[in-house]
Design an enzyme around this catalytic site. Structure first.
Site, PDB file in Angstrom:
ATOM      1  N   HIS A 274     -32.118 -16.266  -1.933  1.00 14.74           N
ATOM      2  CA  HIS A 274     -32.397 -15.315  -3.030  1.00 14.74           C
ATOM      3  C   HIS A 274     -33.824 -14.792  -2.968  1.00 14.74           C
ATOM      4  O   HIS A 274     -34.520 -14.714  -3.995  1.00 14.74           O
ATOM      5  CB  HIS A 274     -32.094 -15.961  -4.390  1.00 14.74           C
ATOM      6  CG  HIS A 274     -31.141 -15.132  -5.209  1.00 14.74           C
ATOM      7  ND1 HIS A 274     -31.565 -14.240  -6.172  1.00 14.74           N
ATOM      8  CD2 HIS A 274     -29.798 -15.059  -5.181  1.00 14.74           C
ATOM      9  CE1 HIS A 274     -30.508 -13.656  -6.719  1.00 14.74           C
ATOM     10  NE2 HIS A 274     -29.424 -14.124  -6.123  1.00 14.74           N
TER      11      HIS A 274
ATOM     12  N   TYR B 269     -30.578 -20.682  -8.120  1.00 15.85           N
ATOM     13  CA  TYR B 269     -31.287 -20.120  -6.966  1.00 15.85           C
ATOM     14  C   TYR B 269     -32.716 -20.651  -6.955  1.00 15.85           C
ATOM     15  O   TYR B 269     -33.384 -20.688  -7.986  1.00 15.85           O
ATOM     16  CB  TYR B 269     -31.277 -18.594  -7.021  1.00 15.85           C
ATOM     17  CG  TYR B 269     -29.883 -18.035  -6.923  1.00 15.85           C
ATOM     18  CD1 TYR B 269     -29.077 -18.335  -5.836  1.00 15.85           C
ATOM     19  CD2 TYR B 269     -29.357 -17.222  -7.927  1.00 15.85           C
ATOM     20  CE1 TYR B 269     -27.793 -17.840  -5.739  1.00 15.85           C
ATOM     21  CE2 TYR B 269     -28.065 -16.717  -7.840  1.00 15.85           C
ATOM     22  CZ  TYR B 269     -27.290 -17.039  -6.745  1.00 15.85           C
ATOM     23  OH  TYR B 269     -26.018 -16.559  -6.653  1.00 15.85           O
TER      24      TYR B 269
END
Ligand code: MG
Length: 437
Positions: free
Chosen positions: A243, A189
């Site tokens: 994220h 992420y």
């Protein structure tokens, strides 16, 4: 004859044939009263490095029990203690068929509502109660929710690569495995926005690890999707998870830049603390939005649904309190034209996956389900796991949730000691500040 007797004679029901009377009795009183006799908390690593917590609720009917997921990877022991010391004594003796009443009273029992730990506790209880009710009625939980409205549950796969070419190859592999929906990341992420270890202008003596840079991410990741689209065309449905790594206008600009790439959704482009910016995203572009993974209170997502600022409800069933609240979210989404995309990857467990499955397959608001495939040891521990074949998730059609737990096997695989207390790995910027995950 007295007047009272005349009225009585008019009101008297005709005598019911014995067989019909027996059938009526079976329909109305065939099930004896039920009560909760025992609550077991079963923590297990699943034979890997999971930190799963299952709840097993036993009843006064011999052999009738239900199981639920209360897993929490980061506050594991807080959930176990809350279940053992607070929830179990509260449940003993109660009627497990009063699912809604138990959910409401268990929710308010703590006086302070919601929060991740109590939501996990509620979830473990709630799934187990739906499991019991399904088994008692001899039907899968989705039949209690109104029955199937689709034949199976489409899932999105996870594709990833450190550069454009390897990420594209990963997408092509997912397509070859039968997935129509694919989430694409550049490594971990935040990937695409990292300055390498030790590089860049850093404060003296400060953070030397990889450093996240928002503008670099906004520049690079849309180019990844241009590359992928050029190779695989526009038929695959592509998603991406930011994220929560972007803020304000960078989030707006990111969504605007990927609009021509026709995303299925962009997930968590903003942190939950900054959801007001979704209004600006809506004004700027048509890129579909998904959020909800780290929410722990229903009122966090409520305005996003009712103001139609998002397209997908991305909550985790076990993090929001179980089937009872999530089926309400699905109904609310149905009314407002917002779909579900329940969170299911990573450290999630097969019981939670099945809870999501039963809502997914019975809800007109369903959008997509996140894929999760479990190792053989976990499937042995939890007989009845759902199956993913060519991009579709299938339940087994058995009564209840359709999954069981081998307690002896679970005891052989305890949760391992948690280094550092179980901290979610946080990224930092060049100047050493944390980035919201
Ligand atoms: Mg996510």
């Amino acid at each position: 004859m007295q007047r009272r007797d005349i009225i009585k004679s008019f009101l008297a029901a005709p005598a019911m044939p014995a067989a019909a009377a027996q059938e009526a009795a079976r329909r109305s009183t065939g099930l004896p009263p039920l009560r909760i006799t025992n609550v077991k908390v079963i923590p297990t690593s699943g034979g890997a490095r999971y930190r799963w917590i299952f709840v097993k609720i036993e009843t006064s009917e011999p052999g009738l029990y239900g199981i639920g997921s209360a897993s929490n990877h980061y506050s594991t022991h807080a959930v176990i203690t809350a279940l053992e010391k607070h929830a179990a004594p509260f449940l003993l003796g109660k009627d497990p068929s009063r699912i809604e009443d138990i959910w409401q009273s268990a929710h308010l029992r703590t006086y302070w509502r919601n929060g991740p730990v109590n939501n996990n506790v509620l979830s473990g209880i709630d799934m187990a109660l739906w499991d019991i009710m399904g088994k008692r009625c001899g039907v899968p939980v989705h039949d209690l929710l109104g029955g199937k409205v689709r034949d199976a549950v489409p899932c999105y796969d996870h594709a990833s690569g450190g550069d454009f070419e390897s990420a594209t190859e990963s997408v092509q592999k997912s397509i070859a495995n039968g997935f129509r929906h694919i989430r694409v990341q550049m490594g971990n992420y935040g990937g695409g926005g990292f300055i390498a270890k030790g590089q860049g202008n850093r404060p003296e003596g400060g953070h030397q690890g990889t450093a996240f840079d928002e503008e670099m991410y906004v520049d690079r990741v849309p180019k990844l999707f241009e590359h992928v689209r050029a190779k695989v065309g526009f038929e695959p449905k592509l998603c991406h998870d930011v994220h929560s790594h972007l803020t304000s206008m960078n989030a707006v600009e990111f969504c605007r830049r990927v609009q021509p790439l026709q995303m299925f959704f962009v997930e968590d482009v903003l942190a939950p603390e900054q959801i007001a910016w979704y209004k600006q995203i809506r004004q700027a572009c048509t890129t579909p939005q998904a959020i909800g993974e780290v929410f722990s209170h229903p009122y966090e997502i409520l305005p996003l649904i009712t103001e139609r600022l998002i397209d997908f409800i991305r909550c985790r069933v076990s993090a929001m309190g179980g089937i009872t609240p999530l089926r309400k979210f699905a109904t609310l989404g149905e009314i407002f034209g917002v779909k579900t995309a329940f969170q299911e990857g990573g450290e999630n467990d097969p019981v939670n996956q099945l809870a999501a499955y039963h809502i997914d397959i019975s809800s007109p608001a369903f959008g997509i389900q996140e894929e999760n495939t479990f190792p053989a040891a976990a499937r042995e521990l939890l007989p009845g796991c759902a199956e993913i074949r060519k991009g579709y998730l299938y339940g087994n059609g058995k009564p209840g949730l359709g999954i069981d737990i081998d307690e002896k096997l679970a005891a052989k695989h305890p949760i391992q000691p948690i280094e550092g207390g179980g901290t979610y790995p946080l990224d930092r910027t060049l100047d050493g500040a944390v980035v919201k995950p």
